[in-house]
Every structure is written in C-alpha cells, then in structure tokens.
Write an enzyme that holds these catalytic residues in place. Structure first.
Site, PDB file in Angstrom:
ATOM      1  N   PRO A   2       1.210  -1.319  -0.123  1.00  0.00           N
ATOM      2  CA  PRO A   2      -0.028   0.353  -0.480  1.00  0.00           C
ATOM      3  C   PRO A   2       0.637   0.787  -0.150  1.00  0.00           C
ATOM      4  O   PRO A   2       1.998   1.573   0.564  1.00  0.00           O
ATOM      5  CB  PRO A   2      -0.664   0.134   1.573  1.00  0.00           C
ATOM      6  CG  PRO A   2      -0.809  -1.412   1.774  1.00  0.00           C
ATOM      7  CD  PRO A   2       0.325  -2.648   1.165  1.00  0.00           C
ATOM      8  N   LYS A  33      -3.448  -4.493   6.306  1.00  0.00           N
ATOM      9  CA  LYS A  33      -2.049  -5.327   5.959  1.00  0.00           C
ATOM     10  C   LYS A  33      -0.616  -4.391   6.546  1.00  0.00           C
ATOM     11  O   LYS A  33      -0.972  -4.102   7.716  1.00  0.00           O
ATOM     12  CB  LYS A  33      -1.751  -4.275   4.804  1.00  0.00           C
ATOM     13  CG  LYS A  33      -2.819  -3.948   3.331  1.00  0.00           C
ATOM     14  CD  LYS A  33      -2.518  -5.139   2.322  1.00  0.00           C
ATOM     15  CE  LYS A  33      -3.508  -5.341   1.371  1.00  0.00           C
ATOM     16  NZ  LYS A  33      -2.926  -6.574   0.721  1.00  0.00           N
ATOM     17  N   ILE A  65      -3.097  -3.092  -3.225  1.00  0.00           N
ATOM     18  CA  ILE A  65      -3.414  -4.641  -4.491  1.00  0.00           C
ATOM     19  C   ILE A  65      -3.954  -5.370  -2.818  1.00  0.00           C
ATOM     20  O   ILE A  65      -4.247  -5.759  -1.622  1.00  0.00           O
ATOM     21  CB  ILE A  65      -2.116  -5.948  -4.102  1.00  0.00           C
ATOM     22  CG1 ILE A  65      -0.623  -5.397  -4.476  1.00  0.00           C
ATOM     23  CG2 ILE A  65      -2.409  -7.092  -4.334  1.00  0.00           C
ATOM     24  CD1 ILE A  65       0.587  -5.934  -4.355  1.00  0.00           C
TER      25      ILE A  65
END
Length: 119
Positions: A2, A33, A65
């Site tokens: 990210p 994440k 992602i």
C-alpha cells in the site's frame, strides 16, 4: 505494497516531521496490511490551486493490492481525510483521494513482483 501519496501546496516546513511515521500504522490498520510493506509519502511545495485559490490543498492517491472497494473506500476516505486535516491542516473540502487497486503482477518488490511472492 500500500502506498498513500499526497501532493500538496503546503510548505515543507509546515509538514510535521513525524507525519509519515505516524501515518504508517494508521494505513496498515485500516487496510489490514503489514506495516512493513506500507509507504506514506508527502510531496510538499507543489504549485497548486484548488477551486481557483491557493489556500492549502492536496491531491492524494491510495494504491493497494486488493483491500479496496466501494464500501472499504468510504471507511478509508473518512480516516485519511481526518488524518490529513488534523496533521497537515488541509480541509477535506480541498483535497481529492483516488483509490487505485493494482493487480499483484503490476507491483514490483525485491527483484520480482508480488504476484510471484504471493504465489
């Protein structure tokens, strides 16, 4: 993976020195994440006008992602706009955030792509 990137007309000296390090755990938490893969960058001193004035303003991009989507982005927008307003003094009415969901094959890391790393 990210990356929260902010471009702003706010001057470098008005960006808190600890802003990016404070923003990393916030980004990691909302996206769920690992923080070791999160990146926050601020590009200050950009000649920029929003709505015809040069009062503090910004554009931002959140790339990840996965983890992005219609409902998730509403949650992220709330948290990120509050962060930027509280820390950088940029009103949420003077900033846009674009959300970019990248395929793992389009993000490289450590000599390969996340597609290969994530298998």
């Amino acid at each position: 993976m990210p990356h929260f990137r902010i471009e702003t007309n706010v001057s470098r000296e008005n960006i808190p020195k600890d802003f990016v390090s404070k923003a990393i755990p916030i980004l990691a938490k909302i996206l769920r994440k690992p923080s070791q893969y999160c990146v926050v960058s601020v590009i200050p001193d950009v000649p920029m006008s929003f709505g015809g004035t040069t009062e503090p303003c910004a554009t931002a991009n959140l790339m990840s992602i996965g983890a992005l989507g219609v409902e998730q982005n509403k949650e992220y927008a709330k948290v990120l706009f509050e962060l930027v307003e509280n820390e950088l003094g940029i009103p949420s009415t003077r900033m846009y955030i674009t959300f970019q969901n990248c395929p793992s094959s389009d993000v490289g890391f450590n000599g390969t792509t996340f597609h290969q790393l994530l298998g």
